[in-house]
Design a protein around this motif. Structure first.
Motif, PDB file in Angstrom:
ATOM      1  N   SER A 210       0.742   5.449  -0.079  1.00  0.00           N
ATOM      2  CA  SER A 210      -0.401   6.523   0.194  1.00  0.00           C
ATOM      3  C   SER A 210       0.653   7.889   0.171  1.00  0.00           C
ATOM      4  CB  SER A 210      -1.073   6.229   1.397  1.00  0.00           C
ATOM      5  OG  SER A 210      -0.365   6.115   2.449  1.00  0.00           O
ATOM      6  N   SER A 211       0.055   8.867  -0.522  1.00  0.00           N
ATOM      7  CA  SER A 211       0.218  10.139  -0.428  1.00  0.00           C
ATOM      8  C   SER A 211      -0.876  11.053   0.550  1.00  0.00           C
ATOM      9  CB  SER A 211       0.509  10.742  -2.017  1.00  0.00           C
ATOM     10  OG  SER A 211      -0.700  10.754  -2.524  1.00  0.00           O
TER      11      SER A 211
ATOM     12  N   GLU B 291      -4.059  10.355  -2.377  1.00  0.00           N
ATOM     13  CA  GLU B 291      -4.186   9.376  -3.117  1.00  0.00           C
ATOM     14  C   GLU B 291      -3.421   7.968  -2.410  1.00  0.00           C
ATOM     15  OE1 GLU B 291      -3.591   8.211  -7.671  1.00  0.00           O
ATOM     16  OE2 GLU B 291      -2.755  10.157  -7.026  1.00  0.00           O
ATOM     17  N   VAL B 292      -4.346   6.850  -2.803  1.00  0.00           N
ATOM     18  CA  VAL B 292      -3.689   5.592  -2.094  1.00  0.00           C
ATOM     19  C   VAL B 292      -3.737   4.331  -3.256  1.00  0.00           C
ATOM     20  CG1 VAL B 292      -4.203   3.567  -0.709  1.00  0.00           C
ATOM     21  CG2 VAL B 292      -4.623   5.917   0.175  1.00  0.00           C
ATOM     22  N   LYS B 293      -2.563   3.918  -3.538  1.00  0.00           N
ATOM     23  CA  LYS B 293      -2.481   2.790  -4.277  1.00  0.00           C
ATOM     24  C   LYS B 293      -2.209   1.296  -3.742  1.00  0.00           C
ATOM     25  CE  LYS B 293      -3.128   4.199  -8.967  1.00  0.00           C
ATOM     26  NZ  LYS B 293      -2.908   5.365  -8.925  1.00  0.00           N
ATOM     27  N   LEU B 294      -3.037   0.293  -4.059  1.00  0.00           N
ATOM     28  CA  LEU B 294      -2.772  -0.847  -3.420  1.00  0.00           C
ATOM     29  C   LEU B 294      -2.378  -1.879  -4.745  1.00  0.00           C
ATOM     30  CD1 LEU B 294      -6.071  -1.599  -1.461  1.00  0.00           C
ATOM     31  CD2 LEU B 294      -3.720  -1.176  -0.572  1.00  0.00           C
TER      32      LEU B 294
ATOM     33  N   ARG C 287       0.921  -1.211  -0.015  1.00  0.00           N
ATOM     34  CA  ARG C 287       0.047  -0.138   0.057  1.00  0.00           C
ATOM     35  C   ARG C 287       0.793   1.358   0.020  1.00  0.00           C
ATOM     36  NH1 ARG C 287      -2.603   3.655   3.611  1.00  0.00           N
ATOM     37  NH2 ARG C 287      -4.706   4.141   3.062  1.00  0.00           N
TER      38      ARG C 287
END
Length: 85
Positions: free
Chosen positions: A71-72, A75-78, A69
């Motif tokens: 995260s900024s 925004e979050v990317k998985l 995971r």
């Protein structure tokens, strides 16, 4: 910007895999790695353009599924990562 980018390659992996982080700009992001039960294995700050060896983070990589995971602030990317022995 173009938004957050999280790549894990190779995936699935046997022994070695790397995490590629992009799209953070000047910001520092947070990288977290969970096992499938939701337990947090590790977390650390990451910079834009960083390439991280999962092996260096976790030592002996577990077989099975890990969730990476990134995260900024907005925004979050998985990414689902599969390791096999």
């Amino acid at each position: 910007g173009y938004g957050l980018s999280l790549e894990v390659y190779p995936n699935p992996f046997h022994q070695l895999t790397r995490i590629y982080v992009d799209g953070l700009g000047e910001e520092t992001g947070l990288l977290e790695i969970y096992d499938l039960s939701g337990s947090l294995l590790i977390q650390r700050d990451v910079e834009n353009g960083e390439v991280i060896s999962l092996n260096q983070l976790l030592g002996n990589l577990p077989a099975g599924v890990l969730i990476v995971r990134l995260s900024s602030s907005d925004e979050v990317k998985l990414k689902r990562v599969v390791g096999f022995k």
